[in-house]
Scaffold this motif. Sequence first.
Motif, PDB file in Angstrom:
ATOM      1  N   LEU A 148      -4.138   1.102 -10.988  1.00  0.00           N
ATOM      2  CA  LEU A 148      -5.438   1.649 -11.911  1.00  0.00           C
ATOM      3  C   LEU A 148      -5.201   2.758 -11.137  1.00  0.00           C
ATOM      4  O   LEU A 148      -6.343   3.271 -11.227  1.00  0.00           O
ATOM      5  N   GLU A 195      -0.844  -0.630 -13.408  1.00  0.00           N
ATOM      6  CA  GLU A 195      -0.927  -2.162 -12.776  1.00  0.00           C
ATOM      7  C   GLU A 195      -1.078  -1.519 -11.032  1.00  0.00           C
ATOM      8  O   GLU A 195      -2.144  -2.816 -10.787  1.00  0.00           O
ATOM      9  N   LEU A 213      -3.682  14.286   6.070  1.00  0.00           N
ATOM     10  CA  LEU A 213      -4.073  14.420   4.590  1.00  0.00           C
ATOM     11  C   LEU A 213      -4.732  16.072   4.254  1.00  0.00           C
ATOM     12  O   LEU A 213      -4.871  15.790   3.057  1.00  0.00           O
ATOM     13  N   GLN A 241      -5.609   8.482  -3.824  1.00  0.00           N
ATOM     14  CA  GLN A 241      -4.900   8.336  -3.798  1.00  0.00           C
ATOM     15  C   GLN A 241      -4.274   6.512  -3.466  1.00  0.00           C
ATOM     16  O   GLN A 241      -4.899   5.936  -3.023  1.00  0.00           O
ATOM     17  N   SER A 246      -1.260   2.549  -0.538  1.00  0.00           N
ATOM     18  CA  SER A 246       0.351   1.792  -0.070  1.00  0.00           C
ATOM     19  C   SER A 246       1.082   2.718  -0.003  1.00  0.00           C
ATOM     20  O   SER A 246       2.959   1.990   0.139  1.00  0.00           O
ATOM     21  N   TYR A 276      -3.862  17.342  -4.670  1.00  0.00           N
ATOM     22  CA  TYR A 276      -5.038  17.472  -4.750  1.00  0.00           C
ATOM     23  C   TYR A 276      -5.372  19.143  -5.348  1.00  0.00           C
ATOM     24  O   TYR A 276      -6.384  19.746  -6.625  1.00  0.00           O
ATOM     25  N   MET A 287       0.644   7.830   2.896  1.00  0.00           N
ATOM     26  CA  MET A 287      -0.678   7.130   3.103  1.00  0.00           C
ATOM     27  C   MET A 287      -0.086   6.046   4.509  1.00  0.00           C
ATOM     28  O   MET A 287      -1.383   5.688   5.137  1.00  0.00           O
ATOM     29  N   LEU A 291     -12.942   8.001   5.663  1.00  0.00           N
ATOM     30  CA  LEU A 291     -12.885  10.026   5.676  1.00  0.00           C
ATOM     31  C   LEU A 291     -13.639  10.762   4.888  1.00  0.00           C
ATOM     32  O   LEU A 291     -15.440  10.064   4.867  1.00  0.00           O
ATOM     33  N   ALA A 325     -12.357   5.861  -8.564  1.00  0.00           N
ATOM     34  CA  ALA A 325     -12.823   5.977  -7.174  1.00  0.00           C
ATOM     35  C   ALA A 325     -11.744   7.302  -6.706  1.00  0.00           C
ATOM     36  O   ALA A 325     -11.384   7.186  -7.064  1.00  0.00           O
TER      37      ALA A 325
HETATM   38  C1  LHQ Z   1      -4.337   0.273  -5.575  1.00  0.00           C
HETATM   39  C2  LHQ Z   1      -5.213   1.122  -4.896  1.00  0.00           C
HETATM   40  C3  LHQ Z   1      -5.141   2.549  -4.524  1.00  0.00           C
HETATM   41  C4  LHQ Z   1      -2.929   1.444  -4.057  1.00  0.00           C
HETATM   42  C5  LHQ Z   1      -6.107  -0.493  -6.347  1.00  0.00           C
HETATM   43  N1  LHQ Z   1      -4.051   2.660  -4.076  1.00  0.00           N
HETATM   44  N2  LHQ Z   1      -2.878   0.472  -4.848  1.00  0.00           N
HETATM   45  C6  LHQ Z   1      -6.797  10.507   0.748  1.00  0.00           C
HETATM   46  C7  LHQ Z   1      -5.660  10.845   0.723  1.00  0.00           C
HETATM   47  C8  LHQ Z   1      -4.949  12.205   1.225  1.00  0.00           C
HETATM   48  C9  LHQ Z   1      -6.078  12.734   0.973  1.00  0.00           C
HETATM   49  C10 LHQ Z   1      -6.141  12.219  -0.660  1.00  0.00           C
HETATM   50  O1  LHQ Z   1      -7.796  12.216  -0.540  1.00  0.00           O
HETATM   51  C11 LHQ Z   1      -7.564  10.269   0.190  1.00  0.00           C
HETATM   52  C12 LHQ Z   1      -9.163  10.567  -0.769  1.00  0.00           C
HETATM   53  C13 LHQ Z   1      -8.596   8.913  -1.873  1.00  0.00           C
HETATM   54  O2  LHQ Z   1      -7.888   9.114  -2.832  1.00  0.00           O
HETATM   55  S1  LHQ Z   1      -9.090   7.806  -0.973  1.00  0.00           S
HETATM   56  C14 LHQ Z   1      -9.342   6.559  -1.717  1.00  0.00           C
HETATM   57  C15 LHQ Z   1      -8.721   6.157  -2.060  1.00  0.00           C
HETATM   58  N3  LHQ Z   1      -9.074   4.707  -3.357  1.00  0.00           N
HETATM   59  C16 LHQ Z   1      -9.310   3.978  -2.483  1.00  0.00           C
HETATM   60  O3  LHQ Z   1      -9.686   3.537  -1.395  1.00  0.00           O
HETATM   61  C17 LHQ Z   1      -9.321   2.775  -3.779  1.00  0.00           C
HETATM   62  C18 LHQ Z   1      -9.212   1.235  -3.336  1.00  0.00           C
HETATM   63  N4  LHQ Z   1      -9.506  -0.146  -4.199  1.00  0.00           N
HETATM   64  C19 LHQ Z   1     -10.481  -0.132  -4.836  1.00  0.00           C
HETATM   65  O4  LHQ Z   1     -10.758   0.104  -3.449  1.00  0.00           O
HETATM   66  C20 LHQ Z   1     -10.862  -1.461  -6.178  1.00  0.00           C
HETATM   67  O5  LHQ Z   1      -9.380  -1.443  -6.430  1.00  0.00           O
HETATM   68  C21 LHQ Z   1     -11.638  -0.490  -6.955  1.00  0.00           C
HETATM   69  C22 LHQ Z   1     -12.605  -0.861  -6.250  1.00  0.00           C
HETATM   70  C23 LHQ Z   1     -10.841   0.722  -7.109  1.00  0.00           C
HETATM   71  C24 LHQ Z   1     -11.290  -1.744  -8.781  1.00  0.00           C
HETATM   72  O6  LHQ Z   1     -11.534  -2.559  -7.865  1.00  0.00           O
HETATM   73  P1  LHQ Z   1     -10.918  -4.591  -8.537  1.00  0.00           P
HETATM   74  O7  LHQ Z   1     -11.431  -4.445 -10.846  1.00  0.00           O
HETATM   75  O8  LHQ Z   1     -11.174  -5.663  -8.126  1.00  0.00           O
HETATM   76  O9  LHQ Z   1      -9.272  -3.850  -8.061  1.00  0.00           O
HETATM   77  P2  LHQ Z   1      -7.917  -4.232  -7.273  1.00  0.00           P
HETATM   78  O10 LHQ Z   1      -8.680  -4.370  -6.300  1.00  0.00           O
HETATM   79  O11 LHQ Z   1      -7.820  -6.070  -7.806  1.00  0.00           O
HETATM   80  O12 LHQ Z   1      -7.075  -2.984  -7.815  1.00  0.00           O
HETATM   81  C25 LHQ Z   1      -6.043  -3.927  -8.809  1.00  0.00           C
HETATM   82  C26 LHQ Z   1      -4.842  -3.109  -8.358  1.00  0.00           C
HETATM   83  O13 LHQ Z   1      -4.316  -1.786  -8.208  1.00  0.00           O
HETATM   84  C27 LHQ Z   1      -4.463  -3.975  -6.937  1.00  0.00           C
HETATM   85  O14 LHQ Z   1      -2.464  -4.533  -7.434  1.00  0.00           O
HETATM   86  P3  LHQ Z   1      -2.071  -6.047  -6.884  1.00  0.00           P
HETATM   87  O15 LHQ Z   1      -0.590  -5.687  -6.584  1.00  0.00           O
HETATM   88  O16 LHQ Z   1      -3.330  -6.690  -5.870  1.00  0.00           O
HETATM   89  O17 LHQ Z   1      -2.702  -6.627  -8.056  1.00  0.00           O
HETATM   90  C28 LHQ Z   1      -4.522  -2.810  -6.169  1.00  0.00           C
HETATM   91  O18 LHQ Z   1      -4.106  -3.464  -4.406  1.00  0.00           O
HETATM   92  C29 LHQ Z   1      -4.392  -1.679  -6.424  1.00  0.00           C
HETATM   93  N5  LHQ Z   1      -4.689  -0.642  -6.445  1.00  0.00           N
HETATM   94  N6  LHQ Z   1      -6.296   0.777  -5.803  1.00  0.00           N
HETATM   95  N7  LHQ Z   1      -5.979   3.782  -4.052  1.00  0.00           N
END
Ligand code: LHQ
Length: 263
Positions: A25, A23, A81, A65, A68, A89, A72, A142, A112
């Motif tokens: 991803l 839910e 971070l 990551q 929410s 990681y 974070m 970042l 992603a």
């Molecule tokens: C999420 C997320 C998510 C929570 C989707 N978190 N809920 C940082 C910190 C510390 C150290 C390590 O390094 C990092 C680096 C990172 O990893 S920073 C990167 C964090 N990730 C993102 O910024 C990705 C955020 N997500 C998106 O941009 C989109 O969800 C993508 C492009 C991946 C997919 O888009 P869609 O297919 O349109 O799906 P969606 O956005 O509708 O997501 C589905 C659900 O998953 C939704 O929840 P909801 O309750 O509204 O249905 C999103 O909020 C949740 N979700 N990624 N990272």
Amino acid sequence: MAFETIQFALTDGVARLTLNRPEKLNAFTARMHEELRSALTDIDSNASVRVLLISGAGRGFCAGQDLSERAMAGSAQNFDLGSTLEQNYNPLLRRLRKLPYPVVCAVNGVAAGTGRNFALACDIVIAAKSASFTEIFSRIGLIPDAGETYVLPRLIGMARAMALSILADPVSAEQAEAWGLIWKCVPDEKLHEEAELLAKRLAAAPTKALGLIKKAIYASPQNTFDTQLSLEANLQREAGLSEDFKEGVSAFLEKRAARFIGH
Ligand code: LHQ
């Protein structure tokens, strides 16, 4: 430990690890990291494992990551971070790289941020055609982490690595294959079948040699030609002492299929 955010199973030499928060991803949480550590410890202590197959449940592979998570959400208040990387990681990625057998990643949907880099830290990456490898970091202020600045230039060259990291544009699975970012892209409905076939094939391969191949290939970008030749000689000495080498040669001479035992 009882797993809530991953699924983990081990059969016939194949360890299967599935990220399981569909839910969201399959975004990483502290709990998921804890469970991954526990599963990898189980894997480490089980001598029968000859391949690790990683995938994601639902329509995404991993959205990086979980933004929410309480920690974070506190990043606005100078949350460290760097220490999250060092605690969660980096040890995970180091462990994957050091496993003495292949790690296959079946990318079933969007990968992603750290999710993408988790996939790219695996040894053989296959992706569903509809999957994408989405850069995220510069979009949220970042820098790329989880090994990205190491693997990207090595896999696809400096020009593409630099533009991708700065522009944060998504890369389709087909583009990823064309650039050499991943091994191959397959039709969506074939992904799990292909991944399973590959995992079973690897579980019947000469595991010791495959682990040594990993060592040689991953050491190569840092080494000179001379150093790499010496490394190959040392690793080949080890491979040459394995039971599987004896079996490989015997099977060839006897014109039969080899039955490798993995050491
Ligand atoms: C999420 C997320 C998510 C929570 C989707 N978190 N809920 C940082 C910190 C510390 C150290 C390590 O390094 C990092 C680096 C990172 O990893 S920073 C990167 C964090 N990730 C993102 O910024 C990705 C955020 N997500 C998106 O941009 C989109 O969800 C993508 C492009 C991946 C997919 O888009 P869609 O297919 O349109 O799906 P969606 O956005 O509708 O997501 C589905 C659900 O998953 C939704 O929840 P909801 O309750 O509204 O249905 C999103 O909020 C949740 N979700 N990624 N990272």
